[in-house]
Enzyme design. Structure first.
Site, PDB file in Angstrom:
ATOM      1  N   CYS A 103      -9.774 -17.402  50.816  1.00 15.93           N
ATOM      2  CA  CYS A 103      -9.284 -16.806  49.577  1.00 15.93           C
ATOM      3  C   CYS A 103     -10.070 -17.316  48.370  1.00 15.93           C
ATOM      4  CB  CYS A 103      -7.782 -17.061  49.452  1.00 15.93           C
ATOM      5  SG  CYS A 103      -6.932 -16.097  48.197  1.00 15.93           S
ATOM      6  N   ALA A 104      -9.426 -18.024  47.453  1.00 12.89           N
ATOM      7  CA  ALA A 104     -10.107 -18.575  46.283  1.00 12.89           C
ATOM      8  C   ALA A 104     -10.751 -19.927  46.581  1.00 12.89           C
ATOM      9  CB  ALA A 104      -9.134 -18.714  45.119  1.00 12.89           C
TER      10      ALA A 104
END
Length: 183
Positions: A103-104
């Site tokens: 994800c991030a």
């Protein structure tokens, strides 16, 4: 037995954190969860509270076969701002072990200098608009670049965790865990 560290920051993505931890435990991997500070109760990005086993300060004195970072915001930002996390990631790769982020959280790997020249992925907008030096961005669900594995987001968390199981324990264990999930 394979040993894995999952650093948990306030505001991490709960679906990713729990999926990674749960599937690795099902594969009989020794999973250690660590908070960045003395507050071991982690309030995730959507308000779910999970408890880390130990503090990062205790965890960083150990060696791991894999250090895996759940994403989510602001959790990934807190991981990227923690010099202990960056040093641990670099040390893990230098020792010939794996690091992974979803994800991030691939932004943490980028900040640690671990994505230069590699294929990688992330949540849209995290790396594709600001890639590491000579990094090749991919839209694949999971990208394995040898000692570094990245993934896209909550929807790819199960594929990501299963891939990590395969890397740590082999195809047979991955298939056993996946079969029991009735996917």
């Amino acid at each position: 037995m394979a040993r894995v560290l999952v650093p948990l920051a306030q505001g991490c993505e709960e679906l990713e954190a729990v999926t990674i931890i749960d599937l690795l435990v099902r594969a009989k991997v020794d999973v250690v969860t660590a908070s960045l500070d003395a507050n071991r109760l982690i309030c995730c990005s959507r308000g779910v509270v999970i408890q880390a086993q130990i503090e990062l300060e205790q965890a960083i004195t150990q060696n791991y076969d894999l250090v895996v970072l759940p994403g989510g915001l602001p959790g990934a930002d807190f991981l990227a701002e923690d010099s202990r996390v960056l040093s641990l990631l670099r040390r893990t790769v230098e020792q010939g072990h794996l690091v992974a982020a979803i994800c991030a959280a691939p932004k943490v790997l980028k900040k640690a200098g671990l994505l230069d020249g590699l294929d990688a992925t992330s949540y849209p907008g995290v790396l594709d608009q600001s890639p590491a030096k000579d990094m090749r961005y991919s839209n694949q669900a999971v990208v394995d670049a040898g000692s570094v594995v990245t993934s896209r987001g909550p929807g790819t968390a199960m594929d990501f965790a299963l891939h990590l199981i395969e890397r740590l324990k082999g195809v047979a264990v991955r298939q056993q865990v996946e079969s029991a999930l009735v996917r």
